[in-house]
Design an enzyme around this catalytic site. Structure first.
Site, PDB file in Angstrom:
ATOM      1  N   ASP A   1      54.003  35.355  22.390  1.00  0.00           N
ATOM      2  CA  ASP A   1      55.125  35.148  23.353  1.00  0.00           C
ATOM      3  C   ASP A   1      54.595  35.983  24.461  1.00  0.00           C
ATOM      4  O   ASP A   1      54.337  37.219  24.544  1.00  0.00           O
ATOM      5  CB  ASP A   1      56.320  35.687  22.858  1.00  0.00           C
ATOM      6  CG  ASP A   1      57.517  35.664  23.843  1.00  0.00           C
ATOM      7  OD1 ASP A   1      57.599  34.674  24.561  1.00  0.00           O
ATOM      8  OD2 ASP A   1      58.130  36.946  24.097  1.00  0.00           O
TER       9      ASP A   1
ATOM     10  N   GLU B   1      53.774  29.995  24.072  1.00  0.00           N
ATOM     11  CA  GLU B   1      54.664  29.583  24.586  1.00  0.00           C
ATOM     12  C   GLU B   1      54.625  29.286  26.235  1.00  0.00           C
ATOM     13  O   GLU B   1      53.967  30.153  26.750  1.00  0.00           O
ATOM     14  CB  GLU B   1      56.030  30.487  24.704  1.00  0.00           C
ATOM     15  CG  GLU B   1      57.385  29.829  25.104  1.00  0.00           C
ATOM     16  CD  GLU B   1      58.439  30.808  24.792  1.00  0.00           C
ATOM     17  OE1 GLU B   1      59.661  30.406  25.582  1.00  0.00           O
ATOM     18  OE2 GLU B   1      58.576  31.730  24.198  1.00  0.00           O
TER      19      GLU B   1
ATOM     20  N   ASP C   1      60.599  39.429  21.718  1.00  0.00           N
ATOM     21  CA  ASP C   1      59.330  39.129  21.878  1.00  0.00           C
ATOM     22  C   ASP C   1      58.406  38.784  20.639  1.00  0.00           C
ATOM     23  O   ASP C   1      57.618  37.766  20.598  1.00  0.00           O
ATOM     24  CB  ASP C   1      58.659  39.893  22.743  1.00  0.00           C
ATOM     25  CG  ASP C   1      59.299  40.416  23.958  1.00  0.00           C
ATOM     26  OD1 ASP C   1      59.154  39.871  25.080  1.00  0.00           O
ATOM     27  OD2 ASP C   1      60.180  41.375  23.827  1.00  0.00           O
TER      28      ASP C   1
END
Length: 164
Positions: free
Chosen positions: A7, A67, A140
């Site tokens: 992330d 991501e 996260d």
């Protein structure tokens, strides 16, 4: 297959290492890399790069699942996080990983079955799918696990998600 999920961030970078066998997933390691806001930005990038490199060397993942960034307000923050994401991807490329990216919608669809799921639903499914005692914190970390699960669920079609 061993998958590194990230992330992206600069203050907090969530990371996960999962093993994917068929339709089952096992969390090997997960956590976050943090940098202090009062540090010089290039030093923060170096810390992130070095820590990602150490994680790769320790666990030898084959693929990176990351991501895609989505920002709609703060351009300055978007640029800094984009630079950090570049460093995170570079660390993986330098270690020979294949790179795959997923949108938040794709991740939610894969993990929860609904692309508009809220953060709590995603976190709960991460906990269930990985048989964890509690939801990983901070957010996260749960997001990094979710993107890795998404990639593991998409292996048959992974070339569609290869970073271009």
């Amino acid at each position: 297959m061993i998958i590194l999920g990230i992330d992206p961030g600069i203050a907090i970078v969530g990371y996960s290492i999962i093993e994917c066998k068929g339709n089952s997933f096992k969390a090997i390691d997960y956590g976050c890399i943090t940098t202090e806001a009062n540090m010089l930005f290039p030093e923060r990038l170096k810390i992130v790069y070095d820590e990602i490199t150490k994680i790769i060397e320790k666990y030898q993942p084959e693929d990176l699942a990351v991501e895609e960034l989505f920002f709609n307000k703060n351009v300055k923050t978007a640029i800094k996080v984009g630079q950090a994401r570049g460093v995170e991807v570079l660390a993986c490329v330098n270690k020979g990983l294949d790179i795959f990216e997923y949108t938040p919608l794709q991740i939610k669809q894969s993990v929860v079955g609904y692309g508009r799921a809220d953060k709590k639903q995603v976190q709960e499914m991460v906990k269930i799918l990985l048989n964890l005692k509690e939801i990983p914190k901070p957010d996260d970390v749960a997001d990094a696990l979710a993107v890795a699960i998404c990639h593991g669920s998409s292996l048959k079609f992974k070339d569609s998600f290869r970073m271009k």
